[in-house]
Design an enzyme around this catalytic site. Structure first.
Site, PDB file in Angstrom:
ATOM      1  N   GLU A 182      -1.614  49.615 -21.054  1.00  0.00           N
ATOM      2  CA  GLU A 182      -2.662  49.180 -20.149  1.00  0.00           C
ATOM      3  C   GLU A 182      -3.649  50.321 -19.991  1.00  0.00           C
ATOM      4  O   GLU A 182      -3.266  51.485 -19.983  1.00  0.00           O
ATOM      5  CB  GLU A 182      -2.064  48.793 -18.790  1.00  0.00           C
ATOM      6  CG  GLU A 182      -1.272  47.506 -18.880  1.00  0.00           C
ATOM      7  CD  GLU A 182      -0.478  47.192 -17.622  1.00  0.00           C
ATOM      8  OE1 GLU A 182      -0.717  47.816 -16.583  1.00  0.00           O
ATOM      9  OE2 GLU A 182       0.405  46.329 -17.704  1.00  0.00           O
TER      10      GLU A 182
ATOM     11  N   LEU B 221       3.815  64.734 -22.311  1.00  0.00           N
ATOM     12  CA  LEU B 221       4.402  65.956 -21.754  1.00  0.00           C
ATOM     13  C   LEU B 221       3.634  66.403 -20.506  1.00  0.00           C
ATOM     14  O   LEU B 221       3.474  67.587 -20.269  1.00  0.00           O
ATOM     15  CB  LEU B 221       4.417  67.069 -22.804  1.00  0.00           C
ATOM     16  CG  LEU B 221       5.481  66.952 -23.909  1.00  0.00           C
ATOM     17  CD1 LEU B 221       5.395  68.135 -24.859  1.00  0.00           C
ATOM     18  CD2 LEU B 221       6.898  66.873 -23.318  1.00  0.00           C
ATOM     19  N   HIS B 222       3.112  65.422 -19.760  1.00  0.00           N
ATOM     20  CA  HIS B 222       2.408  65.763 -18.524  1.00  0.00           C
ATOM     21  C   HIS B 222       3.345  65.522 -17.347  1.00  0.00           C
ATOM     22  O   HIS B 222       3.748  64.388 -17.095  1.00  0.00           O
ATOM     23  CB  HIS B 222       1.148  64.920 -18.373  1.00  0.00           C
ATOM     24  CG  HIS B 222       0.197  65.098 -19.511  1.00  0.00           C
ATOM     25  ND1 HIS B 222      -0.513  66.258 -19.693  1.00  0.00           N
ATOM     26  CD2 HIS B 222      -0.101  64.308 -20.553  1.00  0.00           C
ATOM     27  CE1 HIS B 222      -1.227  66.167 -20.795  1.00  0.00           C
ATOM     28  NE2 HIS B 222      -0.998  64.988 -21.350  1.00  0.00           N
TER      29      HIS B 222
ATOM     30  N   GLY C  63       4.569  64.890 -13.643  1.00  0.00           N
ATOM     31  CA  GLY C  63       3.945  64.113 -12.575  1.00  0.00           C
ATOM     32  C   GLY C  63       4.978  63.573 -11.610  1.00  0.00           C
ATOM     33  O   GLY C  63       6.098  64.097 -11.529  1.00  0.00           O
TER      34      GLY C  63
ATOM     35  N   CYS D  51       6.603  48.432 -17.490  1.00  0.00           N
ATOM     36  CA  CYS D  51       7.506  48.456 -18.649  1.00  0.00           C
ATOM     37  C   CYS D  51       8.663  49.460 -18.525  1.00  0.00           C
ATOM     38  O   CYS D  51       9.820  49.060 -18.561  1.00  0.00           O
ATOM     39  CB  CYS D  51       6.717  48.739 -19.921  1.00  0.00           C
ATOM     40  SG  CYS D  51       5.612  47.379 -20.322  1.00  0.00           S
TER      41      CYS D  51
ATOM     42  N   ARG E  85       2.764  47.409 -10.576  1.00  0.00           N
ATOM     43  CA  ARG E  85       4.214  47.222 -10.703  1.00  0.00           C
ATOM     44  C   ARG E  85       4.944  48.566 -10.814  1.00  0.00           C
ATOM     45  O   ARG E  85       4.603  49.397 -11.645  1.00  0.00           O
ATOM     46  CB  ARG E  85       4.512  46.326 -11.911  1.00  0.00           C
ATOM     47  CG  ARG E  85       4.129  44.878 -11.647  1.00  0.00           C
ATOM     48  CD  ARG E  85       4.343  43.988 -12.841  1.00  0.00           C
ATOM     49  NE  ARG E  85       3.294  44.103 -13.827  1.00  0.00           N
ATOM     50  CZ  ARG E  85       3.181  43.316 -14.899  1.00  0.00           C
ATOM     51  NH1 ARG E  85       4.066  42.374 -15.117  1.00  0.00           N
ATOM     52  NH2 ARG E  85       2.190  43.480 -15.754  1.00  0.00           N
TER      53      ARG E  85
HETATM   54  N1  LIG Z   1       2.041  45.119 -19.560  1.00  0.00           N
HETATM   55  C1  LIG Z   1       2.239  45.922 -20.580  1.00  0.00           C
HETATM   56  O1  LIG Z   1       1.658  46.997 -20.677  1.00  0.00           O
HETATM   57  C2  LIG Z   1       3.190  45.528 -21.684  1.00  0.00           C
HETATM   58  C3  LIG Z   1       3.185  46.247 -22.894  1.00  0.00           C
HETATM   59  C4  LIG Z   1       4.042  45.863 -23.909  1.00  0.00           C
HETATM   60  C5  LIG Z   1       4.915  44.796 -23.709  1.00  0.00           C
HETATM   61  N2  LIG Z   1       4.923  44.129 -22.521  1.00  0.00           N
HETATM   62  C6  LIG Z   1       5.825  42.991 -22.374  1.00  0.00           C
HETATM   63  O2  LIG Z   1       5.066  41.800 -22.525  1.00  0.00           O
HETATM   64  C7  LIG Z   1       5.578  40.774 -21.681  1.00  0.00           C
HETATM   65  C8  LIG Z   1       4.477  40.258 -20.773  1.00  0.00           C
HETATM   66  O3  LIG Z   1       4.090  41.294 -19.912  1.00  0.00           O
HETATM   67  P1  LIG Z   1       2.780  41.212 -19.011  1.00  0.00           P
HETATM   68  O4  LIG Z   1       2.595  42.523 -18.393  1.00  0.00           O
HETATM   69  O5  LIG Z   1       1.673  40.614 -19.820  1.00  0.00           O
HETATM   70  O6  LIG Z   1       3.268  40.135 -17.928  1.00  0.00           O
HETATM   71  P2  LIG Z   1       2.391  39.378 -16.839  1.00  0.00           P
HETATM   72  O7  LIG Z   1       3.289  39.137 -15.704  1.00  0.00           O
HETATM   73  O8  LIG Z   1       1.091  40.086 -16.630  1.00  0.00           O
HETATM   74  O9  LIG Z   1       2.040  37.964 -17.533  1.00  0.00           O
HETATM   75  C9  LIG Z   1       2.964  36.971 -17.816  1.00  0.00           C
HETATM   76  C10 LIG Z   1       2.245  35.624 -17.690  1.00  0.00           C
HETATM   77  O10 LIG Z   1       3.081  34.583 -18.201  1.00  0.00           O
HETATM   78  C11 LIG Z   1       2.853  33.429 -17.448  1.00  0.00           C
HETATM   79  N3  LIG Z   1       3.961  32.483 -17.688  1.00  0.00           N
HETATM   80  C12 LIG Z   1       5.263  32.593 -17.346  1.00  0.00           C
HETATM   81  N4  LIG Z   1       5.955  31.536 -17.806  1.00  0.00           N
HETATM   82  C13 LIG Z   1       5.080  30.739 -18.462  1.00  0.00           C
HETATM   83  C14 LIG Z   1       5.197  29.509 -19.180  1.00  0.00           C
HETATM   84  N5  LIG Z   1       6.363  28.867 -19.315  1.00  0.00           N
HETATM   85  N6  LIG Z   1       4.082  28.981 -19.723  1.00  0.00           N
HETATM   86  C15 LIG Z   1       2.902  29.602 -19.595  1.00  0.00           C
HETATM   87  N7  LIG Z   1       2.735  30.768 -18.958  1.00  0.00           N
HETATM   88  C16 LIG Z   1       3.808  31.330 -18.380  1.00  0.00           C
HETATM   89  C17 LIG Z   1       2.739  33.951 -16.024  1.00  0.00           C
HETATM   90  O11 LIG Z   1       2.084  33.018 -15.172  1.00  0.00           O
HETATM   91  C18 LIG Z   1       1.925  35.230 -16.254  1.00  0.00           C
HETATM   92  O12 LIG Z   1       0.529  34.987 -16.131  1.00  0.00           O
HETATM   93  C19 LIG Z   1       6.765  41.390 -20.952  1.00  0.00           C
HETATM   94  O13 LIG Z   1       7.938  41.099 -21.660  1.00  0.00           O
HETATM   95  C20 LIG Z   1       6.466  42.870 -21.015  1.00  0.00           C
HETATM   96  O14 LIG Z   1       7.645  43.638 -20.953  1.00  0.00           O
HETATM   97  C21 LIG Z   1       4.071  44.460 -21.523  1.00  0.00           C
END
Ligand SMILES: NC(=O)c1ccc[n+]([C@@H]2O[C@H](COP(=O)([O-])OP(=O)(O)OC[C@H]3O[C@@H](n4cnc5c(N)ncnc54)[C@H](O)[C@@H]3O)[C@@H](O)[C@H]2O)c1
Length: 433
Positions: free
Chosen positions: A155, A253-254, A256, A263, A331
């Site tokens: 992000e 390596l920062h 904090g 995640c 989060r």
């Molecule tokens: N956020 C990150 O930086 C990041 C990076 C890599 C991997 N991930 C992984 O990616 C996945 C998603 O993470 P995120 O941060 O995007 O989550 P998030 O909570 O921002 O988004 C998930 C979305 O899925 C929707 N949803 C849930 N069930 C659904 C369904 N049956 N049909 C349609 N929509 C549905 C929710 O309403 C929500 O908007 C997780 O497994 C996370 O671990 C996240």
């Protein structure tokens, strides 16, 4: 090529927008009607730099659409990505796969013709098998393969990370599915991105191992920072000295306040649980997760110590609430650990974050919400920098001093120099220096 993206959160939305930028037709689906309404009004429901322009461009080009209807999106799709959340399951720390399984069932009902179903969500090793079983059970006639394609974007720099990743990991041994994945990621192949084909289970484990390694690296330097404080050395110099070693590398390596975000905390815990279940415990990762939790709690004590041992009746200004800059994601942010401890110790807490205030208001109570950094410090006894947003990097120190009752600054991100702060008359505390 047509793609359906199930789940339009941080990962689903960025992935959907970026695939449409690659020239693919993408239908993004979310069950959250409000989110979809906002997207259809041209609003981006999360803060991610550059996402609004790219989204508008691809909607205008007719390649990107948003709806709550899984069925329509999936029927037309060659590839369906599952990008729903996999939070920590309450009570035991395993990944909660209920959203993934529910999505798999919905997808199965709607599939039409050969479809590649791709798990982009972070899921424990073996989940692909379960997704496959669910689809087979729901639609015994379906023609499909299940692929693991974990996402590594960060992000705050998500678009660049997606468009120019260090690597793409694709878990499937089925050639037909590999061909679809190759076609989808063709633009990345053209810029010579390493694309690693492996088994589905290996791909699933790669994602957890990567996150656990990075969490360990952060915790390592945080623990070294604790040691630096005791022996009178500077952790930034230590980081530099070890980071120049090519085997170690300078990133992550920062020192904090401890890692947060959507995640690392949940993924380290889920990996620990998987390992315990199969009788191969990961002692290092268990320690990292414990250490990090304790560290985040301890940051409040550090602020209390800087205030002379008590914050009872005092006002503390908090700059930054998001778990890192350039995101509104709250989060598991360290601010969520720090603020309640200060409040319990009797402090009045004034807070400000450039982008995360809306999200923070859902999670933080009884604080004074401020307009900007200086407003936050008005009449406060001390200021703490929790998130290193750029706008906190060059504060007008004279103005800061004039606003604070006592010139106390606790800099949990080491963005100022101790000597300069001392010379400016601050009682300055940072991390590992
Ligand atoms: N956020 C990150 O930086 C990041 C990076 C890599 C991997 N991930 C992984 O990616 C996945 C998603 O993470 P995120 O941060 O995007 O989550 P998030 O909570 O921002 O988004 C998930 C979305 O899925 C929707 N949803 C849930 N069930 C659904 C369904 N049956 N049909 C349609 N929509 C549905 C929710 O309403 C929500 O908007 C997780 O497994 C996370 O671990 C996240």
């Amino acid at each position: 090529m047509r793609v359906a993206m199930i789940g339009t959160g941080y990962v689903g939305l960025v992935s959907g927008v970026c695939f449409s930028e690659f020239g693919v037709d993408v239908a993004c689906v979310d069950k959250d009607q409000r989110k979809i309404d906002r997207l259809n009004n041209g609003e981006v429901p999360i803060f991610e730099p550059g996402l609004d322009d790219l989204l508008a461009k691809n909607v205008k080009a007719g390649r990107l659409s948003f709806s709550t209807d899984v069925s329509d999106a999936v029927k037309e799709a060659d590839a369906v990505f599952i990008a729903v959340g996999t939070p920590s399951r309450r009570g035991d720390g395993h990944a909660d796969l209920s959203f993934v399984y529910a999505a798999a069932e919905e997808i199965a009902k709607a599939m039409d013709g050969y479809t590649v179903v791709i798990t982009k969500s972070t899921v424990p090793v073996g989940t692909g098998n379960e997704v496959e079983n669910i689809i087979k059970k729901t639609r015994p006639d379906a023609d499909f393969n299940v692929v693991s394609n974990p996402e590594f974007l960060r992000e705050g720099s998500a678009i660049n990370d997606f468009m120019r990743p260090d690597r793409v990991v694709i878990g499937t041994s089925i050639e037909r599915a590999q061909d679809v994945m190759r076609q989808l990621y063709r633009p990345l192949h053209l810029i010579e991105t390493p694309i690693l084909f492996t088994t589905r289970k290996t791909a699933e484990l790669i994602k957890y191992a990567a996150n656990a390694f990075l969490a360990t690296k952060i915790s390592f330097i945080n623990e070294i920072a604790d040691l630096c404080e005791q022996v009178g050395t500077n952790v930034q110099d230590v980081s530099k000295g070890i980071g120049l070693d090519g085997r170690i590398g300078s990133k992550f390596l920062h020192a904090g306040p401890g890692y947060g975000g959507s995640c690392f905390p949940k993924d380290t815990l889920a990996l620990v649980r998987t390992a315990q279940d199969v009788g191969s415990p990961l002692r290092l990762v268990e320690t990292v997760a414990d250490y990090n939790n304790q560290r985040k709690q301890k940051m409040a004590e550090r602020i209390i110590t800087a205030c002379g041992g008590s914050v009872d009746g005092k006002t503390i200004a908090i700059l930054g609430l998001a778990f890192k800059p350039n995101t509104d994601d709250m989060r598991d942010s360290p601010s969520l650990n720090i603020i309640p401890v200060l409040q319990k110790a009797g402090a009045v807490v004034r807070v400000y974050d450039p982008e995360a205030m809306v999200e923070a208001k859902k999670l933080i109570e009884n604080v004074e919400w401020c307009e900007n950094a200086y407003d936050t410090m008005n009449d406060a006894n001390a200021v703490t920098i929790v998130t290193e947003w750029n706008e906190f990097r060059a504060l007008d120190l004279e103005r800061v001093k004039s606003l604070l009752k006592d010139p106390i600054m606790v800099d949990l991100r080491n963005i100022y120099k101790p000597e300069e702060m001392a010379a400016s008359g601050f009682k300055y505390t940072s991390i590992g220096r």
